[in-house]
Motif scaffolding. Sequence first.
Motif, short mmCIF file in Angstrom:
data_model
loop_
_atom_site.label_atom_id
_atom_site.label_comp_id
_atom_site.label_asym_id
_atom_site.label_seq_id
_atom_site.Cartn_x
_atom_site.Cartn_y
_atom_site.Cartn_z
N VAL A 102 0.84 -1.21 0.00
CA VAL A 102 0.00 0.00 0.00
C VAL A 102 0.87 1.25 0.00
CG1 VAL A 102 -1.74 1.32 1.25
CG2 VAL A 102 -1.89 -1.17 1.19
N ILE A 103 0.61 2.12 -0.99
CA ILE A 103 1.19 3.46 -1.00
C ILE A 103 0.02 4.44 -0.97
CG2 ILE A 103 2.63 5.12 -2.24
CD1 ILE A 103 4.01 2.80 -3.60
N ALA A 104 -0.01 5.29 0.02
CA ALA A 104 -1.09 6.27 0.14
C ALA A 104 -0.54 7.67 -0.09
CB ALA A 104 -1.73 6.18 1.52
N ALA A 105 -1.42 8.60 -0.40
CA ALA A 105 -1.00 9.99 -0.61
C ALA A 105 -2.09 10.92 -0.11
CB ALA A 105 -0.71 10.25 -2.08
N THR A 106 -1.68 12.10 0.36
CA THR A 106 -2.65 13.07 0.84
C THR A 106 -2.05 14.48 0.82
OG1 THR A 106 -4.09 13.68 2.70
CG2 THR A 106 -1.94 12.76 3.26
N ASN A 107 -2.92 15.47 0.66
CA ASN A 107 -2.48 16.86 0.81
C ASN A 107 -2.93 17.42 2.15
OD1 ASN A 107 -5.21 17.25 0.48
ND2 ASN A 107 -5.08 18.25 -1.51
N ARG A 108 -3.46 16.56 2.99
CA ARG A 108 -3.90 16.98 4.32
C ARG A 108 -2.83 16.71 5.38
NH1 ARG A 108 -10.20 15.45 5.48
NH2 ARG A 108 -11.13 16.34 3.60
N ASN A 109 -2.99 17.35 6.51
CA ASN A 109 -2.15 17.07 7.68
C ASN A 109 -2.86 15.97 8.46
OD1 ASN A 109 -0.93 16.99 10.21
ND2 ASN A 109 -0.48 19.18 10.20
N LEU A 110 -2.47 14.71 8.23
CA LEU A 110 -3.20 13.60 8.84
C LEU A 110 -3.06 13.57 10.36
CD1 LEU A 110 -2.92 10.46 6.53
CD2 LEU A 110 -4.72 12.17 6.69
N GLU A 111 -1.92 14.05 10.87
CA GLU A 111 -1.77 14.10 12.32
C GLU A 111 -2.83 15.02 12.93
OE1 GLU A 111 2.16 15.00 13.55
OE2 GLU A 111 3.07 13.38 12.38
N GLN A 112 -3.10 16.14 12.26
CA GLN A 112 -4.14 17.05 12.73
C GLN A 112 -5.52 16.41 12.57
OE1 GLN A 112 -3.57 20.12 14.21
NE2 GLN A 112 -5.75 19.96 14.72
N GLU A 113 -5.70 15.67 11.46
CA GLU A 113 -6.98 14.99 11.23
C GLU A 113 -7.23 13.95 12.33
OE1 GLU A 113 -9.17 15.34 8.18
OE2 GLU A 113 -8.11 17.24 8.40
N VAL A 114 -6.17 13.25 12.74
CA VAL A 114 -6.30 12.29 13.84
C VAL A 114 -6.69 13.01 15.12
CG1 VAL A 114 -5.02 10.69 15.32
CG2 VAL A 114 -4.73 10.59 12.84
N SER A 115 -6.01 14.14 15.36
CA SER A 115 -6.30 14.93 16.57
C SER A 115 -7.73 15.43 16.57
CB SER A 115 -5.32 16.11 16.64
OG SER A 115 -5.58 16.92 17.76
N ASP A 116 -8.26 15.77 15.39
CA ASP A 116 -9.63 16.28 15.27
C ASP A 116 -10.67 15.16 15.23
OD1 ASP A 116 -8.56 18.80 15.21
OD2 ASP A 116 -8.69 19.03 13.04
N GLY A 117 -10.21 13.90 15.26
CA GLY A 117 -11.15 12.77 15.23
C GLY A 117 -11.70 12.47 13.86
N LYS A 118 -11.03 12.96 12.81
CA LYS A 118 -11.52 12.75 11.45
C LYS A 118 -10.76 11.64 10.71
CE LYS A 118 -12.96 17.57 11.10
NZ LYS A 118 -12.71 18.89 10.48
N PHE A 119 -9.71 11.12 11.35
CA PHE A 119 -8.96 10.01 10.76
C PHE A 119 -8.52 9.10 11.89
CE2 PHE A 119 -5.69 7.76 8.42
CZ PHE A 119 -6.19 7.75 7.12
N ARG A 120 -8.70 7.79 11.68
CA ARG A 120 -8.40 6.83 12.73
C ARG A 120 -6.90 6.78 13.02
NH1 ARG A 120 -12.27 1.93 13.17
NH2 ARG A 120 -10.45 1.10 14.25
#
Length: 517
Positions: free
Chosen positions: A340-358
């Motif tokens: 698996v190779i994933a990509a994003t333009n988001r700050n996933l650490e912030q998304e995790v902190s906000d409860g929007k990403f597991r």
Amino acid sequence: MSKLSDQNTEMMKRLQYMQKEQLIISGLTKEFSAVLDKNEFQFIVNKSFKTEFQYNDITIIKDSGNHTEIFFSSFPNQNDTTGSNAYFEECLQSAEPLIFDLKELSGSLPSYFIEAKKSGMRIAVGFGLPSVRNSKNVLFIFYKHFISSENIPERILAGISTQLSITIHNIMIGDQLKNFQSNPILHQEETIQTNESKQGFQGIIGKSALMTEIFEQISQVAPSQSNVIIYGETGTGKELVAQAIHRLSKFSRKKMIRINCAAIPANLIESELFGHEKGSFTGATEQRKGKFELAHNSTIFLDEIGELPLELQGRLLRVLQEKEVERIGGNKRIKVNARVIAATNRNLEQEVSDGKFRSDLFYRLNVFPIRLPALRERKEDIPLLAEYFLKKLYVKTGQKINGFSPKVIKSMIENSWLGNIRELENMVEKSMLTAKSHIIKEMDFPKMMTQQNTAQDFQLRTLREFEKEYILKVVQKCSGKIFGENGAAKLLGLPPTTLISKMQKLGIEKKHHFKNK
């Protein structure tokens, strides 16, 4: 006590030596990862590589199907053909460097051994390099004096061998491209479509320090099966990096499977990822394999992973943990082995902190993060990319453009390129279509927002309203980016967390970020 002290001293010496070895491996890997042609290769070989291995001469032999050929040699009169390939095969079969005493060898010898003996060499050390896309190569280094296996820095040689193979493979592909382009009119469109990915480093253009570091990271992680996540703004080339990792992996013979998590409606993405059985829902008129099944023994690229609905993140996590999928409407578990190779333009650490990403999915994916720089952060690559697009877009536009004026090059370097490489390509294409000569002398850059408030625009408002409007304009100017060197927080002189807190208090939501843009 004395014996224990001696043991500790010896252990410290060994640790220091191992650290030194790792620094040498890292340095050589970084240098070779940026090499694009034989001239650059020769420079590194004669400088850093020779300094570490202290040899007198070097030859690299490549397998060309029915025979072996010289890829590179420091001997001035070396021929392309090599003769006997028995020593080549022997080195390929060995996991360790082999030492040949040229003084003791006789009979049918390959041309590189004959040339070495003529030049006064005593010892040849042969080492088979890892195969990259069926490319087999053997490195021979020659010494005038006698050496034993203890004199060979074997761990350093093994540590850089994969990158050395990748570099040799890239140079050979580049040479093939140049030869094929000897008839540019007849084969140009086919050449661009087939070989575009072979230019630069696996199709990625750039020579800046930031990109050299990216190339090194790609070379490090590609041979493994570790999950990778690529961070970067829109248009920075995340998919190109994913494709490069796939090409240099053991799965390279199979097609990389792509899916854009933001481009598929939420009610369909589960079926796209995991497949469905006939009749499992309205419209499911036949059985369909999901992307993970199609990526078995290959690579799956999950673009815009940050857009994946929260309810599907749990199922994706189970697939990554258990390495099996179950189609919608089915009860059969299907084994899948997909990198698996994933990509994003988001700050996933912030998304995790906000409860929007597991968080558990984040840590499962974030094994080897690669952060791509924005184009404005590697300005020295802009002229190189622009020249590349002139050649790439020739067939599409029908315009033969030879280059850019110094004024345009300066303007391109100074432009902020909020759309990154994609915006640069579009701008070059537009400029090619509107150019009035064989040189692009003008480029119509988009006008940036300016602070030109007149007396007529002024109206009384509360301090809260003024602050909200001002912050919103700055965030919009930064294309919604909060964090980083070119983010709104930096522009406003605030810590990112403070700015986010202010935005929440002022009622600025994500939907407002690009309003009226």
